[in-house]
Design a protein around this motif. Structure first.
Motif, mmCIF file in Angstrom:
data_model
loop_
_atom_site.group_PDB
_atom_site.id
_atom_site.type_symbol
_atom_site.label_atom_id
_atom_site.label_comp_id
_atom_site.label_asym_id
_atom_site.label_seq_id
_atom_site.Cartn_x
_atom_site.Cartn_y
_atom_site.Cartn_z
ATOM 1 N N VAL A 1 13.935 16.969 9.343
ATOM 2 C CA VAL A 1 13.597 18.328 9.744
ATOM 3 C C VAL A 1 14.274 19.302 8.793
ATOM 4 O O VAL A 1 15.377 19.055 8.331
ATOM 5 C CB VAL A 1 14.101 18.578 11.187
ATOM 6 N N GLU A 2 13.599 20.399 8.527
ATOM 7 C CA GLU A 2 14.219 21.449 7.725
ATOM 8 C C GLU A 2 14.361 22.690 8.586
ATOM 9 O O GLU A 2 13.529 22.963 9.441
ATOM 10 C CB GLU A 2 13.365 21.764 6.500
ATOM 11 N N GLN B 1 31.230 19.304 16.904
ATOM 12 C CA GLN B 1 31.316 18.773 15.542
ATOM 13 C C GLN B 1 30.505 17.487 15.384
ATOM 14 O O GLN B 1 29.845 17.289 14.364
ATOM 15 C CB GLN B 1 32.783 18.551 15.145
ATOM 16 N N ARG B 2 30.542 16.604 16.407
ATOM 17 C CA ARG B 2 29.734 15.373 16.359
ATOM 18 C C ARG B 2 28.249 15.705 16.302
ATOM 19 O O ARG B 2 27.497 15.125 15.521
ATOM 20 C CB ARG B 2 30.011 14.482 17.581
ATOM 21 N N LEU B 3 27.838 16.663 17.147
ATOM 22 C CA LEU B 3 26.433 17.052 17.171
ATOM 23 C C LEU B 3 26.027 17.684 15.836
ATOM 24 O O LEU B 3 24.950 17.396 15.299
ATOM 25 C CB LEU B 3 26.152 18.018 18.329
ATOM 26 N N ALA B 4 26.890 18.511 15.263
ATOM 27 C CA ALA B 4 26.590 19.150 13.974
ATOM 28 C C ALA B 4 26.396 18.093 12.888
ATOM 29 O O ALA B 4 25.424 18.151 12.119
ATOM 30 C CB ALA B 4 27.696 20.129 13.588
ATOM 31 N N ARG B 5 27.304 17.111 12.828
ATOM 32 C CA ARG B 5 27.171 16.041 11.827
ATOM 33 C C ARG B 5 25.872 15.258 12.023
ATOM 34 O O ARG B 5 25.148 14.972 11.067
ATOM 35 C CB ARG B 5 28.366 15.083 11.893
ATOM 36 N N ALA B 6 25.581 14.912 13.275
ATOM 37 C CA ALA B 6 24.377 14.140 13.577
ATOM 38 C C ALA B 6 23.112 14.920 13.207
ATOM 39 O O ALA B 6 22.150 14.356 12.676
ATOM 40 C CB ALA B 6 24.357 13.758 15.058
ATOM 41 N N MET B 7 23.109 16.220 13.472
ATOM 42 C CA MET B 7 21.922 17.029 13.182
ATOM 43 C C MET B 7 21.781 17.282 11.669
ATOM 44 O O MET B 7 20.669 17.386 11.164
ATOM 45 C CB MET B 7 21.956 18.339 13.971
ATOM 46 N N GLU B 8 22.903 17.349 10.955
ATOM 47 C CA GLU B 8 22.834 17.477 9.495
ATOM 48 C C GLU B 8 22.210 16.225 8.889
ATOM 49 O O GLU B 8 21.429 16.313 7.943
ATOM 50 C CB GLU B 8 24.224 17.730 8.909
ATOM 51 N N LYS B 9 22.523 15.055 9.452
ATOM 52 C CA LYS B 9 21.921 13.807 8.975
ATOM 53 C C LYS B 9 20.414 13.797 9.209
ATOM 54 O O LYS B 9 19.691 13.070 8.551
ATOM 55 C CB LYS B 9 22.543 12.602 9.691
ATOM 56 N N ARG B 10 19.955 14.600 10.153
ATOM 57 C CA ARG B 10 18.522 14.676 10.457
ATOM 58 C C ARG B 10 17.832 15.790 9.669
ATOM 59 O O ARG B 10 16.665 16.064 9.887
ATOM 60 C CB ARG B 10 18.336 14.872 11.961
ATOM 61 N N GLY B 11 18.579 16.462 8.780
ATOM 62 C CA GLY B 11 17.965 17.428 7.884
ATOM 63 C C GLY B 11 18.256 18.894 8.158
ATOM 64 O O GLY B 11 17.859 19.755 7.380
ATOM 65 N N PHE B 12 18.931 19.202 9.255
ATOM 66 C CA PHE B 12 19.225 20.598 9.576
ATOM 67 C C PHE B 12 20.386 21.125 8.737
ATOM 68 O O PHE B 12 21.273 20.379 8.351
ATOM 69 C CB PHE B 12 19.630 20.742 11.047
ATOM 70 N N ALA C 1 19.417 34.890 11.709
ATOM 71 C CA ALA C 1 18.823 34.365 12.943
ATOM 72 C C ALA C 1 18.405 32.909 12.706
ATOM 73 O O ALA C 1 17.749 32.613 11.713
ATOM 74 C CB ALA C 1 17.625 35.206 13.361
ATOM 75 N N PRO C 2 18.786 32.007 13.594
ATOM 76 C CA PRO C 2 18.480 30.585 13.382
ATOM 77 C C PRO C 2 17.026 30.230 13.696
ATOM 78 O O PRO C 2 16.373 30.910 14.488
ATOM 79 C CB PRO C 2 19.429 29.892 14.362
ATOM 80 N N ASP C 3 16.556 29.153 13.063
ATOM 81 C CA ASP C 3 15.236 28.607 13.388
ATOM 82 C C ASP C 3 15.325 27.810 14.692
ATOM 83 O O ASP C 3 14.380 27.758 15.467
ATOM 84 C CB ASP C 3 14.754 27.669 12.276
ATOM 85 N N TYR C 4 16.483 27.174 14.879
ATOM 86 C CA TYR C 4 16.735 26.334 16.050
ATOM 87 C C TYR C 4 18.134 26.649 16.569
ATOM 88 O O TYR C 4 19.005 27.059 15.811
ATOM 89 C CB TYR C 4 16.698 24.843 15.671
ATOM 90 N N ALA C 5 18.344 26.394 17.863
ATOM 91 C CA ALA C 5 19.684 26.585 18.427
ATOM 92 C C ALA C 5 19.895 25.628 19.593
ATOM 93 O O ALA C 5 18.969 25.322 20.335
ATOM 94 C CB ALA C 5 19.878 28.021 18.897
ATOM 95 N N VAL C 6 21.136 25.170 19.710
ATOM 96 C CA VAL C 6 21.587 24.377 20.849
ATOM 97 C C VAL C 6 22.762 25.156 21.423
ATOM 98 O O VAL C 6 23.759 25.371 20.744
ATOM 99 C CB VAL C 6 22.024 22.959 20.418
ATOM 100 N N ASP D 1 18.143 12.992 21.809
ATOM 101 C CA ASP D 1 17.556 13.773 22.904
ATOM 102 C C ASP D 1 17.469 15.249 22.518
ATOM 103 O O ASP D 1 16.488 15.926 22.815
ATOM 104 C CB ASP D 1 18.383 13.635 24.186
ATOM 105 N N VAL D 2 18.513 15.746 21.854
ATOM 106 C CA VAL D 2 18.524 17.146 21.412
ATOM 107 C C VAL D 2 17.403 17.369 20.389
ATOM 108 O O VAL D 2 16.646 18.334 20.489
ATOM 109 C CB VAL D 2 19.896 17.542 20.820
ATOM 110 N N LEU D 3 17.281 16.449 19.434
ATOM 111 C CA LEU D 3 16.232 16.564 18.416
ATOM 112 C C LEU D 3 14.851 16.544 19.073
ATOM 113 O O LEU D 3 13.998 17.385 18.757
ATOM 114 C CB LEU D 3 16.351 15.427 17.402
ATOM 115 N N ALA D 4 14.634 15.624 19.994
ATOM 116 C CA ALA D 4 13.337 15.538 20.676
ATOM 117 C C ALA D 4 13.035 16.839 21.428
ATOM 118 O O ALA D 4 11.905 17.327 21.399
ATOM 119 C CB ALA D 4 13.327 14.347 21.637
#
Length: 184
Positions: A11-12, A26-37, A56-61, A119-122
Motif C-alpha cells: 500500500v502507498e 511503535q510495533r504497529l508503525a513498524r508493521a505498517m511500514e513493512k506493508r508500504g505505508f 493531512a493523512p491518507d489513512y489513520a489509526v 486486521d488493521v490493514l484489512a
C-alpha cells in the motif's frame, strides 16, 4: 501482533497512528511500514492535531481514549482536512454508542485492542461491502455489561451515587459490582 503481511499487496500513502500505548504504537508503525505505508505517530490529541495541520493523512489509526482527550476529536479533525481519508478507531473500551459516533464522524471501522496489524490493514482497505468476520473471542454479555457500567462510572467522575442514578440501579448493588473483578 503479527508483523508479517497476510497479503502480497503493498500500500502507498501516509498513515497517522495515534495511541498513548507507546510499545503498541511503535510495533504497529513498524508493521505498517513493512506493508508500504509512510507512518507518523502521535501520543496525544494535541500531537495528532499538530500532525494533521502539517499534513493531512491518507489513512489513520486512532485510539479512542487518549491522555488528553478523545480520539473522536482527531477523527473529526482528519475529516475536516481530508474528507476521503480512511480512519480506523482502536479501543480497549468498546461500546455501541461510541462505535456509532465514530462511524458518524467518518471512521471506516472500529477494532478492539490489541488489534493485529493484518486486521488493521484489512479495515483500512475494506470497501465496506464485505462484513468483517466475527471475533474469535467475543466478550460475554456479563463482560459487556461490566464494561458499560465502568464507562458510565468514569464519565460520572467515579461518583457512585450519580452512576447508580444514571444506570437506574441501587447504589449498594453498583458498589458490589464495582468491587468485583471484570467477568471474562
Amino acid at each position: 501482533m503479527s508483523e508479517q503481511s497476510g497479503t502480497d499487496s503493498v500500500v502507498e500513502g501516509n498513515l497517522l497512528i495515534v495511541d498513548d500505548d507507546r510499545p503498541f504504537q511503535q510495533r504497529l508503525a513498524r508493521a505498517m511500514e513493512k506493508r508500504g505505508f509512510t507512518t507518523v505517530t502521535a501520543d496525544s490529541v494535541r500531537e495528532a492535531l499538530e500532525a494533521i495541520q502539517a499534513e493531512a493523512p491518507d489513512y489513520a489509526v486512532v485510539d479512542m481514549r487518549l491522555e488528553d482527550g478523545s480520539g473522536l476529536d482527531v477523527v473529526e479533525a482528519i475529516r475536516t482536512r481530508k474528507p476521503d481519508a480512511r480512519v480506523v478507531i482502536l479501543t480497549g473500551y468498546g461500546n455501541i454508542a461510541t462505535a456509532v459516533t465514530a462511524v458518524k464522524l467518518g471512521a471506516v471501522d472500529y477494532l478492539a485492542k490489541p488489534a493485529d496489524a493484518d486486521d488493521v490493514l484489512a479495515a483500512l482497505l475494506s470497501e465496506g461491502e464485505e462484513k468483517a468476520p466475527p471475533p474469535e473471542n467475543p466478550m460475554s454479555a456479563d463482560r459487556v455489561r461490566w464494561e458499560h457500567i465502568q464507562r458510565v462510572y468514569e464519565l460520572c467522575d467515579r461518583n457512585v451515587s450519580e452512576t447508580a442514578r444514571r444506570l437506574n440501579m441501587h447504589r449498594r448493588t453498583l458498589q458490589r459490582i464495582l468491587a468485583k473483578r471484570a467477568p471474562r
